[in-house]
Design an enzyme around this catalytic site. Structure first.
Site, mmCIF file in Angstrom:
data_model
loop_
_atom_site.group_PDB
_atom_site.id
_atom_site.type_symbol
_atom_site.label_atom_id
_atom_site.label_comp_id
_atom_site.label_asym_id
_atom_site.label_seq_id
_atom_site.Cartn_x
_atom_site.Cartn_y
_atom_site.Cartn_z
ATOM 1 N N LYS A 109 0.823 -1.219 0.000
ATOM 2 C CA LYS A 109 0.000 0.000 0.000
ATOM 3 C C LYS A 109 0.854 1.265 0.000
ATOM 4 O O LYS A 109 0.719 2.130 0.878
ATOM 5 C CB LYS A 109 -0.952 0.006 1.195
ATOM 6 C CG LYS A 109 -1.886 -1.199 1.286
ATOM 7 C CD LYS A 109 -2.807 -1.058 2.492
ATOM 8 C CE LYS A 109 -3.731 -2.248 2.652
ATOM 9 N NZ LYS A 109 -3.015 -3.464 3.115
ATOM 10 N N ASN A 132 7.919 10.531 -7.173
ATOM 11 C CA ASN A 132 9.260 10.031 -7.479
ATOM 12 C C ASN A 132 9.678 8.906 -6.549
ATOM 13 O O ASN A 132 10.326 7.940 -6.972
ATOM 14 C CB ASN A 132 10.285 11.169 -7.410
ATOM 15 C CG ASN A 132 10.245 12.054 -8.641
ATOM 16 O OD1 ASN A 132 9.729 11.654 -9.688
ATOM 17 N ND2 ASN A 132 10.782 13.261 -8.523
#
Length: 233
Positions: free
Chosen positions: A63, A69
């Site tokens: 999760k 990035n």
């Protein structure tokens, strides 16, 4: 395409506990296994390599939820492990989900968590300050997940039909909180039986304690698998 094998949640605290559990199954039986945070943090990436080496499919349930990035870089690492499926939180946003897709590549399925099955509507409204219905929130996240190019979502089985209507019939709905009839509900707020999950359109089901804590885990697994697939053509 629907997965005929129930996904077994390996909610164990150690590598050794997993080995003991899997030793109960015939060596030739290919399973679909979910590795969650507890096991991954305890055993590290080696647990994925071990399971893949035994011929099993792996859903790595971490999760991820971070800046785009960072998630992209993490997904590049996970792609090298050979996982079959992994996930992110849809609440991270479309750009984060797109970055995750780019980092993971196309070999593994990538799905997003909408609302956890332990979350009630009252909890969502009070603690997340989302002033819609729980179903409206789930549909919103599912649409954004599809927009980002992901394969599907983790959702309650009760939400499968509206999600597929809001996205497309091939959009994967993976449903935890699956319990055979008569089993304890535990900490899941929204649960359903395997047969009901099939009828309502779930593509993958995740089952943990009713298998891993059963007196006979192998028999429990096959009972649930039979219930899940009994109406398949």
């Amino acid at each position: 395409m629907r997965e005929h094998r129930p996904v077994i949640a390996l909610d164990f605290p150690s590598f050794e506990a997993v080995k003991e559990f899997l030793a109960l199954f015939p060596a030739e039986e290919s399973l679909y296994l979910k590795v969650g945070m507890e096991l991954y943090y305890a055993a590290g990436p080696e647990i994925v390599s071990y399971l893949k080496g035994l011929g099993h499919s792996v859903f790595l349930d971490l999760k991820l939820h971070d800046i785009p990035n960072t998630v992209k870089s993490a997904m590049k690492v996970l792609s090298q492990l050979g996982v079959d499926m992994t996930n992110v939180h849809a609440a991270g946003g479309v750009e984060m989900m797109k970055a995750a897709r780019e980092g993971l590549g196309s070999q593994a399925k990538l799905i997003a968590v909408t609302q956890l099955t332990s979350t009630s509507e009252a909890q969502m409204q009070e603690f997340q300050n989302i002033q819609t219905s729980l179903q409206e929130s789930v549909i919103h996240y599912a649409k954004k997940t599809a927009e980002a190019g992901l394969d599907g979502v983790v959702c309650s089985a009760q939400e499968v039909q509206v999600i597929k209507q809001a996205t497309n019939p091939d959009f994967i709905c993976l449903t935890p909180g699956i319990r055979p009839a008569g089993a304890a509900v535990g900490d899941q707020k929204r649960v359903m039986t395997p047969a009901d999950a099939y009828q309502i359109g779930s593509d993958y089901i995740v089952v943990g304690r009713p298998i891993t804590q059963a007196e006979d885990p192998v028999a429990a697994y096959h009972t649930i698998k039979d219930e899940w697939t009994q109406d398949w053509n």
